[in-house]
Design an enzyme around this catalytic site. Sequence first.
Site: not given
Ligand code: NOJ
Length: 746
Positions: A280
């Site tokens: 993530d």
């Molecule tokens: C953080 C989020 O937790 C995730 O779900 C998302 O896909 C990513 N950022 C990318 O934006």
Amino acid sequence: MKKVLCYTLFLTVFTVLGCSQQSKNSNDVEKKINSLLSQMTLDEKIGQMNQLTDVGINDDVKAQIKNGSVGSFLNTMSPEQINEMQKIAVEESRLGIPLVFARDIIHGFKTIFPVPLGQAASFNPEVGYNGARVAAVEASSVGIRWTFTPMMDISRDARWGRIAESCGEDPVLTAKMVVAMIRGFQGENLADPTSIAACAKHFAGYGAAESGKDYNTTWIPEELLRDVYLVPFEAAAKAGCATFMCSFNDINGVPSSGNRHLNVDILRNEWGYDGVLVSDWGSAQQMIPHGFSEDLKQAAEQAANAGMDMDMMGFAYINHLKELVNEGVVSEKTIDSAVRNILRLKYRLGLFDKPYVEIKDSTVFYAKESLEKAKQAAVESAVLLKNENNVLPLANLKSVAVIGALADAPADQVGTWCFDAEPSHSVTPIAAITEAYGKDVKINYVQTLKYSRDKNKSDFPKALAAARNSDAVLYFVGEEAILSGEAKCLADISLQGAQSELLTELKKSGKPVVLVVMAGRPLTIEKEAKEADAILYAFHGGTMAGAALADLIFGKAVPSGKLPVTMPKMVGQIPIYYNHKNTGRPTGKGATLIDEIPVGAGQFSIGSTSYHLDAGSEPLYPFGYGLSYTTFEYSDVQLSDTVISLNGKITAKCTIKNTGKYDACEVVQFYMRDLVGELIRPVKELKDFQKILIKAGESREVEFTLTTDDLAYWHSDMKKRADKGKFYLWIAPSSDLGKAVEFKLK
Ligand code: NOJ
């Protein structure tokens, strides 16, 4: 008979040929990957493992692409820019490896469908499929070929803002919905230019964040992890979901990005997964504040050795992997395996053959059929919680008062995580009602509260006057989009601002009040549930929410949604979920509540069972609950056998009659309980469901099959098997209803 045989033979030959063609293709891809890998320098390999966010095109970005030090970008949204960047990668970098462009498209790109929690309330995987397909067609038209969706975190906590992005609390419902979404995104063939790679996220346990606070720690015993939290992920892996994403949280002390047990033992070795595992945003780097890594270098080492293939905006790999390989702490074999997964994704997406996006005009956005599908999704997502005196659907009215912040909130009705939504395209309830019914019904519109947190009561008298001058009141309440989603957690999940007080005020009119709730989570509306005559819980329904609600309110459509999550009476009941354990001292519905306790009562005079004195043991509305404008009658369940032998199966049948006046869909739910287990089992577990249309006055038979696999669960020796003994099953309209039927496993 002959025809059937011929068809079966055809299918078999077709399948065998299809399979052998598939394995030939995948052998060819593996050969290409190996050949490319053998030409790559260590720097180029590490570059593939690096994902950056868009900052526009500047000399630095151009140089990074040219020297192969980035494998993917997220958030580049202009197709022209995508092609320009791709051209550098394909024509100017040494090996010409294409980039893959990614974006979060959670429940729609331009045409927005209901938030995933709303989609799950439809109990109709086709809704998930349609939403994802429309999103894939729209987003791929600008060059996006990878999305970080679907989120499949099980959540039992409505305080957690990201419950909006989830399919709720049940693993079977979630698995069915997300598999359909994956098919919608990825299409028949990932190499089709309208297909985009899906991403199973967040691996894993993220929805169990303590106190519903985002990014928080989780403690999940492995049996529970496997029985509940991992179920949708395993289904996603089996359905060919092209990518997975590590979660932000730690499980039992180990952050997911450094969790070898999850990422290698389970994902790769047990499930045989060969897609990409991306971090993530900065999650590898965040292992430092977690207290798991001393510095970024150690984070890179731990993440790589734990099987994380790509580092999204963490800068751990690009800065430290080479050094770690040279020191022998991370093996080149580990790097190769990550790069293989990444190249495999790019081959599967057809990017080596067709790296560029064909620039199209924007007619692909908001296509008529897409809007119709979004509207149908919103219709199916709304759950009718209460309908006293059949207030709904509204009929034979001369006038109606339309009140409330959410009656005209184009940006809020689309819900969280819609970066690309254009609120100007939203059809709001007031717009839809005025257009469809404004000629025949006088609409007295007083928005009164301008947004959900608004506490300004100056328009209350006008609202009450409008209610008094109308035959019925439609009161649109809920949450602004910004109050749910990532990091939007709440300790108080009751209606914000003066919304609840306004309901009390409107009730003074003596007119029937229909409460329409547009929110990203289940809100605690116990007081409002008593006051309102009818409640339609619509979640954030997307672009077409207003049009769908107008149809439901005036009876052009019949509600069929069921709750994908338990609705608590008060926040203190959380975590509250239908598939809980019974305890040694369960409480029935007749628990003594706080006001019934005699003054001076003795310690044990009201008994000692498991419940809250101020809330009892029941939720406000249970999982699977939802009314219709019609009524359904369930016959007794017939079993094919009352004993199931090991590796055997039984079928359960039941007839459902539509005893009302409307043709309508019913979500028929199939639950099971294992009465005595080596480990205590939940009081009910959803095993399957069917959504069926039954015409008024007609009956339909439904049949469910239960195999010994369905009875199995993870035991403390980490083996999945079923226990012999007594079981119950139910075919029911909700998790709290139905008559148990007993059977035994021999
Ligand atoms: C953080 C989020 O937790 C995730 O779900 C998302 O896909 C990513 N950022 C990318 O934006």
